[in-house]
Write a protein that holds these residues in place. Structure first.
Motif, PDB file in Angstrom:
ATOM      1  N   VAL A  65      -2.951  -0.927   0.702  1.00  0.00           N
ATOM      2  CA  VAL A  65      -2.447  -0.238   1.880  1.00  0.00           C
ATOM      3  C   VAL A  65      -3.562   0.646   2.449  1.00  0.00           C
ATOM      4  O   VAL A  65      -4.271   1.317   1.695  1.00  0.00           O
ATOM      5  CB  VAL A  65      -1.196   0.607   1.541  1.00  0.00           C
ATOM      6  CG1 VAL A  65      -1.474   1.580   0.404  1.00  0.00           C
ATOM      7  CG2 VAL A  65      -0.682   1.347   2.759  1.00  0.00           C
ATOM      8  N   ASP A  66      -3.719   0.635   3.761  1.00  0.00           N
ATOM      9  CA  ASP A  66      -4.733   1.435   4.441  1.00  0.00           C
ATOM     10  C   ASP A  66      -4.042   2.645   5.061  1.00  0.00           C
ATOM     11  O   ASP A  66      -3.228   2.504   5.974  1.00  0.00           O
ATOM     12  CB  ASP A  66      -5.429   0.601   5.521  1.00  0.00           C
ATOM     13  CG  ASP A  66      -6.576   1.344   6.194  1.00  0.00           C
ATOM     14  OD1 ASP A  66      -6.834   2.507   5.806  1.00  0.00           O
ATOM     15  OD2 ASP A  66      -7.197   0.765   7.097  1.00  0.00           O
ATOM     16  N   VAL A  67      -4.367   3.839   4.543  1.00  0.00           N
ATOM     17  CA  VAL A  67      -3.756   5.064   5.064  1.00  0.00           C
ATOM     18  C   VAL A  67      -4.635   5.718   6.116  1.00  0.00           C
ATOM     19  O   VAL A  67      -4.276   6.763   6.666  1.00  0.00           O
ATOM     20  CB  VAL A  67      -3.479   6.066   3.919  1.00  0.00           C
ATOM     21  CG1 VAL A  67      -2.512   5.468   2.915  1.00  0.00           C
ATOM     22  CG2 VAL A  67      -4.774   6.485   3.229  1.00  0.00           C
ATOM     23  N   ASN A  68      -5.753   5.098   6.444  1.00  0.00           N
ATOM     24  CA  ASN A  68      -6.732   5.697   7.353  1.00  0.00           C
ATOM     25  C   ASN A  68      -6.634   5.075   8.743  1.00  0.00           C
ATOM     26  O   ASN A  68      -7.637   4.705   9.344  1.00  0.00           O
ATOM     27  CB  ASN A  68      -8.141   5.507   6.781  1.00  0.00           C
ATOM     28  CG  ASN A  68      -9.173   6.336   7.515  1.00  0.00           C
ATOM     29  OD1 ASN A  68      -8.859   7.381   8.074  1.00  0.00           O
ATOM     30  ND2 ASN A  68     -10.410   5.860   7.535  1.00  0.00           N
ATOM     31  N   VAL A  69      -5.406   4.949   9.253  1.00  0.00           N
ATOM     32  CA  VAL A  69      -5.224   4.306  10.558  1.00  0.00           C
ATOM     33  C   VAL A  69      -4.619   5.253  11.586  1.00  0.00           C
ATOM     34  O   VAL A  69      -4.400   4.858  12.730  1.00  0.00           O
ATOM     35  CB  VAL A  69      -4.332   3.051  10.432  1.00  0.00           C
ATOM     36  CG1 VAL A  69      -4.998   2.015   9.575  1.00  0.00           C
ATOM     37  CG2 VAL A  69      -2.949   3.400   9.892  1.00  0.00           C
ATOM     38  N   HIS A  70      -4.343   6.492  11.194  1.00  0.00           N
ATOM     39  CA  HIS A  70      -3.725   7.449  12.106  1.00  0.00           C
ATOM     40  C   HIS A  70      -4.298   8.828  11.817  1.00  0.00           C
ATOM     41  O   HIS A  70      -4.388   9.234  10.659  1.00  0.00           O
ATOM     42  CB  HIS A  70      -2.195   7.450  11.914  1.00  0.00           C
ATOM     43  CG  HIS A  70      -1.453   8.202  12.974  1.00  0.00           C
ATOM     44  ND1 HIS A  70      -1.358   9.582  12.980  1.00  0.00           N
ATOM     45  CD2 HIS A  70      -0.782   7.777  14.065  1.00  0.00           C
ATOM     46  CE1 HIS A  70      -0.647   9.973  14.021  1.00  0.00           C
ATOM     47  NE2 HIS A  70      -0.284   8.902  14.703  1.00  0.00           N
ATOM     48  N   PRO A  71      -4.718   9.577  12.852  1.00  0.00           N
ATOM     49  CA  PRO A  71      -5.331  10.897  12.610  1.00  0.00           C
ATOM     50  C   PRO A  71      -4.456  11.835  11.793  1.00  0.00           C
ATOM     51  O   PRO A  71      -4.952  12.581  10.956  1.00  0.00           O
ATOM     52  CB  PRO A  71      -5.565  11.441  14.029  1.00  0.00           C
ATOM     53  CG  PRO A  71      -5.635  10.237  14.900  1.00  0.00           C
ATOM     54  CD  PRO A  71      -4.711   9.235  14.279  1.00  0.00           C
ATOM     55  N   SER A 108     -13.186  17.266  -1.224  1.00  0.00           N
ATOM     56  CA  SER A 108     -13.394  17.009  -2.650  1.00  0.00           C
ATOM     57  C   SER A 108     -12.620  15.772  -3.103  1.00  0.00           C
ATOM     58  O   SER A 108     -12.602  15.463  -4.291  1.00  0.00           O
ATOM     59  CB  SER A 108     -12.919  18.222  -3.463  1.00  0.00           C
ATOM     60  OG  SER A 108     -11.528  18.438  -3.262  1.00  0.00           O
ATOM     61  N   LYS A 109     -12.021  15.051  -2.160  1.00  0.00           N
ATOM     62  CA  LYS A 109     -11.060  14.010  -2.526  1.00  0.00           C
ATOM     63  C   LYS A 109     -11.639  12.606  -2.507  1.00  0.00           C
ATOM     64  O   LYS A 109     -11.091  11.705  -3.150  1.00  0.00           O
ATOM     65  CB  LYS A 109      -9.848  14.108  -1.604  1.00  0.00           C
ATOM     66  CG  LYS A 109      -9.159  15.470  -1.730  1.00  0.00           C
ATOM     67  CD  LYS A 109      -8.140  15.713  -0.644  1.00  0.00           C
ATOM     68  CE  LYS A 109      -7.622  17.154  -0.734  1.00  0.00           C
ATOM     69  NZ  LYS A 109      -6.654  17.459   0.328  1.00  0.00           N
ATOM     70  N   ILE A 110     -12.686  12.384  -1.750  1.00  0.00           N
ATOM     71  CA  ILE A 110     -13.356  11.081  -1.764  1.00  0.00           C
ATOM     72  C   ILE A 110     -14.859  11.299  -1.747  1.00  0.00           C
ATOM     73  O   ILE A 110     -15.355  12.311  -1.245  1.00  0.00           O
ATOM     74  CB  ILE A 110     -12.945  10.193  -0.564  1.00  0.00           C
ATOM     75  CG1 ILE A 110     -13.330  10.866   0.763  1.00  0.00           C
ATOM     76  CG2 ILE A 110     -11.462   9.878  -0.593  1.00  0.00           C
ATOM     77  CD1 ILE A 110     -13.145   9.971   1.968  1.00  0.00           C
ATOM     78  N   ALA A 111     -15.595  10.332  -2.306  1.00  0.00           N
ATOM     79  CA  ALA A 111     -17.055  10.436  -2.330  1.00  0.00           C
ATOM     80  C   ALA A 111     -17.725   9.126  -1.954  1.00  0.00           C
ATOM     81  O   ALA A 111     -18.938   9.095  -1.770  1.00  0.00           O
ATOM     82  CB  ALA A 111     -17.530  10.881  -3.718  1.00  0.00           C
ATOM     83  N   SER A 112     -16.971   8.034  -1.845  1.00  0.00           N
ATOM     84  CA  SER A 112     -17.574   6.735  -1.566  1.00  0.00           C
ATOM     85  C   SER A 112     -16.575   5.858  -0.828  1.00  0.00           C
ATOM     86  O   SER A 112     -15.396   6.207  -0.682  1.00  0.00           O
ATOM     87  CB  SER A 112     -17.984   6.051  -2.880  1.00  0.00           C
ATOM     88  OG  SER A 112     -16.826   5.729  -3.648  1.00  0.00           O
ATOM     89  N   GLU A 150     -11.025   3.317   0.122  1.00  0.00           N
ATOM     90  CA  GLU A 150     -10.163   2.135   0.112  1.00  0.00           C
ATOM     91  C   GLU A 150      -9.002   2.260  -0.872  1.00  0.00           C
ATOM     92  O   GLU A 150      -8.070   1.461  -0.821  1.00  0.00           O
ATOM     93  CB  GLU A 150     -10.997   0.897  -0.230  1.00  0.00           C
ATOM     94  CG  GLU A 150     -11.971   0.508   0.875  1.00  0.00           C
ATOM     95  CD  GLU A 150     -12.805  -0.713   0.511  1.00  0.00           C
ATOM     96  OE1 GLU A 150     -12.800  -1.083  -0.686  1.00  0.00           O
ATOM     97  OE2 GLU A 150     -13.433  -1.287   1.402  1.00  0.00           O
ATOM     98  N   GLY A 151      -9.056   3.243  -1.756  1.00  0.00           N
ATOM     99  CA  GLY A 151      -7.980   3.448  -2.723  1.00  0.00           C
ATOM    100  C   GLY A 151      -7.506   4.877  -2.751  1.00  0.00           C
ATOM    101  O   GLY A 151      -7.321   5.453  -3.830  1.00  0.00           O
ATOM    102  N   VAL A 152      -7.302   5.481  -1.570  1.00  0.00           N
ATOM    103  CA  VAL A 152      -6.913   6.887  -1.481  1.00  0.00           C
ATOM    104  C   VAL A 152      -5.574   7.118  -2.160  1.00  0.00           C
ATOM    105  O   VAL A 152      -4.591   6.426  -1.868  1.00  0.00           O
ATOM    106  CB  VAL A 152      -6.838   7.340  -0.009  1.00  0.00           C
ATOM    107  CG1 VAL A 152      -6.244   8.735   0.086  1.00  0.00           C
ATOM    108  CG2 VAL A 152      -8.226   7.310   0.624  1.00  0.00           C
TER     109      VAL A 152
END
Length: 614
Positions: free
Chosen positions: A296-302, A78-82, A87-89
């Motif tokens: 900042v990109d937080v989507n770089v580590h599982p 429910s936290k992201i949709a696009s 890109e702005g988590v």
């Protein structure tokens, strides 16, 4: 073997290998989900270090009954949709993999009730096999039960450590969380016994969690940091250099509230402490970096342990400058610590001391004249004139009363809360030709005179050298350097930066450089090795302080040789001049090698030595 689609259960177990390393990983994912749901209280119940049971209960928004099966589906959130949301988590979780991954390697139950719903609902999953949603009483919020972790993956289960070890990993992560979220109450129980509770009564400006989490010793030695600029804000606490650790066990970094590890920021912190920390020791800190989530990109580590910055060089420099300036204020005698903070002392008072608070048994004129004489003895007459003004005109100087033979003793110092009092008090004696003893309003100060004078001289040399600006020395014969192609690329790209550091370097081939000039102060050292180190720093961090560090090392050696030596007897005015100079000198709490220059003993502490008042 032909290509085929993997079954969902196996896909989830493979994902679990990335997300679920040990029970602490499960606690992390589930508690982060609770915080994203707006929880103000989270209960964590554990058995056998989390291997047998992990139960997380929260009072957050809850999950609708019809959404429970979707909640344990892969890539459902429910936290992201696009892509813009990605890109702005701004939430702790967003991948939608935690619940299905955990459910695939455990006996899993999810019970929840949304605000306004008549009753709660429950869903059970056994090793990835989905059950049916059933009504179940439950207060608002969500409970997640994870039993028998890795029961169906024996190879993973046998890699779990002892119960105490796994519990310690959970406690360490909860400690990280408690520092970042003092507004949330956390209750932990293990094997049916309450083990820890963090009250949710503070905010990030509160000092309560620092005491609760890192202890009073850290709190007493903590410096508050809060600086903003260039769309960035860095705030939190850094420990005084005298409070250091053998390991990095008290280093906590948060980026937009997320606990992360970042090599670039760790390097910036290390550089900021380089001039004041004892060799081989680690600094302690709790730092919060805030910036636009799109930077900042937080989507770089599982497991979301690492991040990547869009402007890593700017971030590195911002962190370094902020901490470097904060540590510059660690003057001897300065009162710090969130546990017992006192009004700040104005170092300008060292140049214009106010003696009016003292018991008026000695005239002001003699006191100033003695102190001026001390400055002249240590630093020369011009320095004494600068600190205390020109001598009084002829005929106006104070004439000591008849019978006064030599310097009279200083009067007793009263108890006072006046922030204008010199923090290091006034000298009363010298001990074994090494230490200066000074009396303050509330106790005793002991100063290592060589270490203190060494730092004073070092800071003066640095300021003098900085004032002259960086000077370069051309090489009589340009030097040819064989380098890797990657190093040559960095040298070509960073030519303006290298020039600012004193190196005139041009690329002369795919794997060669020509060096024509070097920093003048370091011309007699191994400048080629220094240049290679600078190129390595520029490649990895986008910034280098190798030249400054090499210069500082040379200046520190010069300051050490110029400092007063042990067994040199100082007069009281000379000792007082040293104390006032310490109060006005940046970083004077440590010598050039990171050793402390002074120690304070309060009167109440001394009383305890002798059992007074008992």
């Amino acid at each position: 073997m032909p290509i085929r689609q993997l079954p969902d259960t196996l896909i989830n177990q493979i994902a679990a290998g990335e997300v679920v390393e040990r029970p602490a990983s499960v606690v992390k994912e589930l508690v982060e989900n609770a915080l994203d749901a707006g929880a103000t209280r989270v209960d964590i119940d554990l058995e056998e270090g989390g291997a047998r049971l992990i139960r997380i209960r929260d009072d957050g928004a809850g999950i609708a009954a019809e959404e429970l099966p979707l909640a344990v589906s892969r890539h459902a959130t429910s936290k992201i949709a696009s892509l813009d949301d990605l890109e702005g988590v701004a939430t702790l979780g967003f991948r939608g993999e935690a619940l299905p991954s955990i459910a695939s390697v455990s006996r899993f139950a999810l019970i929840s009730r949304r605000n306004g719903a008549e009753h709660g609902a429950a869903l059970e999953i056994d090793g990835g096999r989905l059950g049916e949603v059933a009504p179940k009483p439950h207060p608002q919020g969500t409970t997640v039960e994870v039993r028998d972790l890795f029961f169906n993956v024996p190879a993973r289960r046998k890699f779990l450590k002892a119960e105490r070890t796994e519990l310690s990993h959970i406690e360490e992560w909860l400690r990280q969380l408690a520092l970042a979220r003092p507004d949330v109450e956390l209750r932990v129980s293990h094997n049916g016994k309450a083990s820890r509770r963090w009250k949710g009564e503070g905010d990030l400006l509160s000092d309560v969690r620092i005491n609760e989490t890192l202890g009073e010793e850290f709190a007493r030695n903590a410096l508050r940091v809060d600086h903003s600029g260039a769309g960035l804000r860095l705030h939190g606490w850094i420990a005084q250099p005298a409070y250091n650790r053998a390991s990095a066990d008290q280093q906590y970094l948060y980026v937009n509230g997320r606990a992360v590890r970042d090599r670039s920021i760790a390097h910036a912190v290390k550089q900021a402490y380089a001039d004041v920390l004892f060799h081989g020791r680690q600094p302690a800190y709790v730092l919060f970096l805030e910036l636009d989530p799109r930077r900042v990109d937080v989507n770089v580590h599982p497991a979301k342990h690492e991040v990547r910055f869009r402007d890593s060089r700017l971030i590195h420099d911002f962190v370094y400058r902020t901490l470097h300036d904060a540590l510059a204020e660690t003057r001897a005698g300065s009162a710090v610590g969130v546990a017992d903070a006192q009004p700040a002392y104005d170092p300008a008072q060292a140049a214009r001391p106010d003696y009016n608070w003292r018991v008026p048994t000695r005239p002001l004129g003699l006191q100033v004249e003695e102190t001026r004489a001390g400055y002249a003895a240590l630093y020369g007459a011009p320095r004494a004139e600068l600190a205390y003004g020109a001598p009084a005109p002829a005929g106006e100087a104070y004439a000591p009363p008849a019978g006064l033979d030599g310097p009279a003793p200083h009067p007793a110092l009263p108890h006072s809360d006046d922030a204008s009092l010199p923090p290091l008090g006034y000298a009363i004696a010298q001990l074994h030709g090494i230490y200066v003893l000074a009396e303050t309003a509330d106790g005793l100060i002991v100063i290592d005179m060589h270490a203190a004078h060494e730092r004073i001289g070092y800071e003066k040399l640095k300021h003098a050298h900085d004032g002259e600006g960086l000077r370069t020395q051309p090489l009589l014969v340009p030097a040819a350097l064989a380098v890797s192609e990657r190093e040559a690329d960095v040298a070509e790209r960073e030519a303006p930066t290298l020039a600012a550091l004193g190196f005139d370097v041009t690329r002369s081939g795919p794997q060669s450089l020509t060096l024509r000039s070097v920093p003048a102060l370091l011309a007699h050292g191994d400048v080629e090795a220094l240049l290679r180190d600078v190129l390595a720093d520029l490649r990895e961090h986008g910034e280098s302080r190798r030249v400054a560090a090499a210069r500082d090392e040379l200046l520190a050696t010069m300051a050490c040789h110029g400092a007063v030596r042990a067994n040199r007897r100082l007069t009281l005015p000379e000792m007082n001049a040293l104390l006032r100079e310490m109060e006005a000198t940046e970083r004077s709490g440590q010598c050039n090698h990171g050793r402390p220059t002074w120690a304070r003993f309060s009167l109440s502490e001394i009383d305890r030595w002798f059992l007074r008042g008992r």
